[in-house]
Design a protein around this motif. Structure first.
Motif, PDB file in Angstrom:
ATOM      1  N   GLY A  28      -3.650  21.276 168.305  1.00  0.00           N
ATOM      2  CA  GLY A  28      -3.619  21.997 169.573  1.00  0.00           C
ATOM      3  C   GLY A  28      -2.355  22.809 169.749  1.00  0.00           C
ATOM      4  O   GLY A  28      -1.800  22.886 170.858  1.00  0.00           O
ATOM      5  N   THR A  29      -1.901  23.422 168.687  1.00  0.00           N
ATOM      6  CA  THR A  29      -0.672  24.207 168.708  1.00  0.00           C
ATOM      7  C   THR A  29      -0.759  25.359 169.710  1.00  0.00           C
ATOM      8  O   THR A  29      -1.758  26.073 169.770  1.00  0.00           O
ATOM      9  N   THR A  30       0.311  25.521 170.480  1.00  0.00           N
ATOM     10  CA  THR A  30       0.345  26.588 171.496  1.00  0.00           C
ATOM     11  C   THR A  30       1.497  27.565 171.292  1.00  0.00           C
ATOM     12  O   THR A  30       1.676  28.474 172.100  1.00  0.00           O
ATOM     13  N   ASP A  31       2.280  27.382 170.218  1.00  0.00           N
ATOM     14  CA  ASP A  31       3.452  28.240 170.027  1.00  0.00           C
ATOM     15  C   ASP A  31       3.168  29.483 169.177  1.00  0.00           C
ATOM     16  O   ASP A  31       4.078  30.242 168.860  1.00  0.00           O
ATOM     17  N   GLY A  32       1.910  29.681 168.810  1.00  0.00           N
ATOM     18  CA  GLY A  32       1.537  30.867 168.045  1.00  0.00           C
ATOM     19  C   GLY A  32       1.804  30.776 166.561  1.00  0.00           C
ATOM     20  O   GLY A  32       1.472  31.700 165.808  1.00  0.00           O
ATOM     21  N   SER A  33       2.360  29.652 166.100  1.00  0.00           N
ATOM     22  CA  SER A  33       2.753  29.546 164.688  1.00  0.00           C
ATOM     23  C   SER A  33       1.571  29.453 163.743  1.00  0.00           C
ATOM     24  O   SER A  33       1.716  29.700 162.541  1.00  0.00           O
ATOM     25  N   LEU A  34       0.393  29.110 164.272  1.00  0.00           N
ATOM     26  CA  LEU A  34      -0.776  28.973 163.411  1.00  0.00           C
ATOM     27  C   LEU A  34      -1.781  30.100 163.610  1.00  0.00           C
ATOM     28  O   LEU A  34      -2.951  29.971 163.232  1.00  0.00           O
ATOM     29  N   ASP A  35      -1.343  31.195 164.194  1.00  0.00           N
ATOM     30  CA  ASP A  35      -2.210  32.370 164.282  1.00  0.00           C
ATOM     31  C   ASP A  35      -2.565  32.821 162.880  1.00  0.00           C
ATOM     32  O   ASP A  35      -1.756  32.744 161.946  1.00  0.00           O
ATOM     33  N   ASP A  36      -3.790  33.315 162.724  1.00  0.00           N
ATOM     34  CA  ASP A  36      -4.280  33.671 161.397  1.00  0.00           C
ATOM     35  C   ASP A  36      -3.344  34.636 160.681  1.00  0.00           C
ATOM     36  O   ASP A  36      -3.089  34.507 159.477  1.00  0.00           O
ATOM     37  N   GLN A  37      -2.812  35.613 161.421  1.00  0.00           N
ATOM     38  CA  GLN A  37      -1.963  36.607 160.765  1.00  0.00           C
ATOM     39  C   GLN A  37      -0.656  36.011 160.264  1.00  0.00           C
ATOM     40  O   GLN A  37      -0.086  36.469 159.267  1.00  0.00           O
ATOM     41  N   LYS A  38      -0.171  34.958 160.937  1.00  0.00           N
ATOM     42  CA  LYS A  38       1.065  34.316 160.496  1.00  0.00           C
ATOM     43  C   LYS A  38       0.840  33.420 159.279  1.00  0.00           C
ATOM     44  O   LYS A  38       1.784  33.089 158.557  1.00  0.00           O
ATOM     45  N   LEU A  39      -0.414  33.024 159.057  1.00  0.00           N
ATOM     46  CA  LEU A  39      -0.727  32.185 157.913  1.00  0.00           C
ATOM     47  C   LEU A  39      -1.192  32.984 156.706  1.00  0.00           C
ATOM     48  O   LEU A  39      -1.252  32.452 155.591  1.00  0.00           O
ATOM     49  N   SER A  40      -1.524  34.239 156.926  1.00  0.00           N
ATOM     50  CA  SER A  40      -1.998  35.071 155.818  1.00  0.00           C
ATOM     51  C   SER A  40      -0.892  35.230 154.780  1.00  0.00           C
ATOM     52  O   SER A  40       0.285  35.365 155.115  1.00  0.00           O
ATOM     53  N   GLY A  41      -1.278  35.158 153.538  1.00  0.00           N
ATOM     54  CA  GLY A  41      -0.328  35.294 152.457  1.00  0.00           C
ATOM     55  C   GLY A  41       0.377  34.011 152.075  1.00  0.00           C
ATOM     56  O   GLY A  41       1.230  34.003 151.175  1.00  0.00           O
ATOM     57  N   LEU A  42       0.047  32.897 152.750  1.00  0.00           N
ATOM     58  CA  LEU A  42       0.682  31.618 152.451  1.00  0.00           C
ATOM     59  C   LEU A  42      -0.220  30.689 151.641  1.00  0.00           C
ATOM     60  O   LEU A  42       0.057  29.502 151.515  1.00  0.00           O
ATOM     61  N   ASN A  43      -1.296  31.239 151.109  1.00  0.00           N
ATOM     62  CA  ASN A  43      -2.197  30.518 150.196  1.00  0.00           C
ATOM     63  C   ASN A  43      -2.855  29.300 150.843  1.00  0.00           C
ATOM     64  O   ASN A  43      -3.077  28.273 150.198  1.00  0.00           O
ATOM     65  N   ILE A  44      -3.164  29.435 152.142  1.00  0.00           N
ATOM     66  CA  ILE A  44      -3.904  28.402 152.855  1.00  0.00           C
ATOM     67  C   ILE A  44      -5.385  28.501 152.499  1.00  0.00           C
ATOM     68  O   ILE A  44      -5.941  29.593 152.405  1.00  0.00           O
ATOM     69  N   ASN A  45      -6.024  27.355 152.328  1.00  0.00           N
ATOM     70  CA  ASN A  45      -7.462  27.363 152.083  1.00  0.00           C
ATOM     71  C   ASN A  45      -8.236  27.422 153.400  1.00  0.00           C
ATOM     72  O   ASN A  45      -9.130  28.243 153.560  1.00  0.00           O
ATOM     73  N   SER A  46      -7.863  26.541 154.354  1.00  0.00           N
ATOM     74  CA  SER A  46      -8.595  26.476 155.614  1.00  0.00           C
ATOM     75  C   SER A  46      -7.685  25.963 156.726  1.00  0.00           C
ATOM     76  O   SER A  46      -6.662  25.316 156.462  1.00  0.00           O
ATOM     77  N   VAL A  47      -8.079  26.256 157.962  1.00  0.00           N
ATOM     78  CA  VAL A  47      -7.405  25.719 159.142  1.00  0.00           C
ATOM     79  C   VAL A  47      -8.453  25.041 160.013  1.00  0.00           C
ATOM     80  O   VAL A  47      -9.469  25.659 160.364  1.00  0.00           O
TER      81      VAL A  47
END
Length: 263
Positions: free
Chosen positions: A61-80
């Motif tokens: 339930g993150t509310t600080d914006g750190s897990l927005d899709d654009q912030k995770l792009s390029g970090l080799n995440i498979n899924s959220v």
């Protein structure tokens, strides 16, 4: 993709950046870890961890914006996975475990998302899963492990209370029982006498429960060396921040040892 109304699993939705690639997945529970989670994922990217294991964020339930899709792009995440029901760490883990099993993974490694842990050690957990171990506990206190700046109260609580009690109940000498860096086999998570997918697990109770049950059931358990480094200064990255938090952990641990969560 949205999952709702599943018994013992919080409601959640999934954003898949990539298809299932690996035999195993790395579930990282996160809640408002702005900056720290990105630093951790950058380290994983440098070590090409995603080549060996699918990296999955379990958002509480993150509310600080750190897990927005654009912030995770390029970090080799498979899924959220984003939890939509109320719940804390145990809810995030139940969500991650259930989704991992449904997706066909043979094992799940977990690690905190606050950049304290040596995410580079993931390969040790994969190796032990490949060797047939069912529960693998990461430890900073065994040979090859490393700890630095561990808060004094935390250190004493682990070494003098938590680890001895867990070890006594489990029948195995664990040394770092509050450490969330762990490996779990599919066999363990699906064992009919474990049943982790129950709403009774809310806060931090699923962690000690899983520490104890594996060896009680005669499954293969071990520890592997990891590093857990707290920052030299500034805010301590932890959700356990006061005496009441420690007391609640002790109460839950006592209930687990007495069999309150047994099925």
């Amino acid at each position: 993709m949205i999952f709702k109304g599943i018994d013992g699993v919080p409601d959640f939705d999934v954003c898949e950046f990539s298809r299932k690639i690996s035999k195993y997945c790395l579930c990282i529970p996160v809640l408002n870890e702005n900056g720290r989670i990105h630093a951790e994922l950058e380290r994983a990217k440098r070590e090409q961890i995603d080549k060996f294991i699918d990296i999955v964020i379990c958002d509480g339930g993150t509310t600080d914006g750190s897990l927005d899709d654009q912030k995770l792009s390029g970090l080799n995440i498979n899924s959220v996975l984003r939890m939509k029901s109320e719940g804390k760490l145990s809810g995030q883990l139940r969500m991650g475990f259930w989704w991992a099993l449904q997706r066909g993974y043979e094992g799940v490694v977990t690690v905190d998302g606050n950049n304290k842990d040596s995410i580079e050690s993931v390969l040790l957990f994969i190796q032990k899963l490949e060797e047939g171990f069912d529960f693998i506990q990461g430890s900073r206190f065994i040979k090859g492990g490393k700890e630095r700046n561990t808060p004094v109260m935390r250190y004493l609580a682990i070494r003098l209370i938590h680890a001895p009690l867990i070890s006594l109940a489990a029948g195995y000498n664990f040394t770092d029982t509050t450490n969330g860096f762990r490996g779990h086999s599919r066999n363990y998570l699906e064992h009919p006498q474990v049943k982790p997918f129950r709403d009774i697990f809310i806060d931090y109770d699923l962690l000690p429960y899983l520490s104890i049950k594996a060896s009680q059931l005669g499954l293969k358990v071990c520890e592997v060396p990891v590093e857990r480094i707290y920052p030299d200064s500034g805010e301590v990255p932890t959700k356990i921040t006061n005496i009441s938090s420690y007391w609640k952990l002790l109460v839950n641990l006592t209930k687990i040892i007495k069999g309150h969560y047994d099925c």
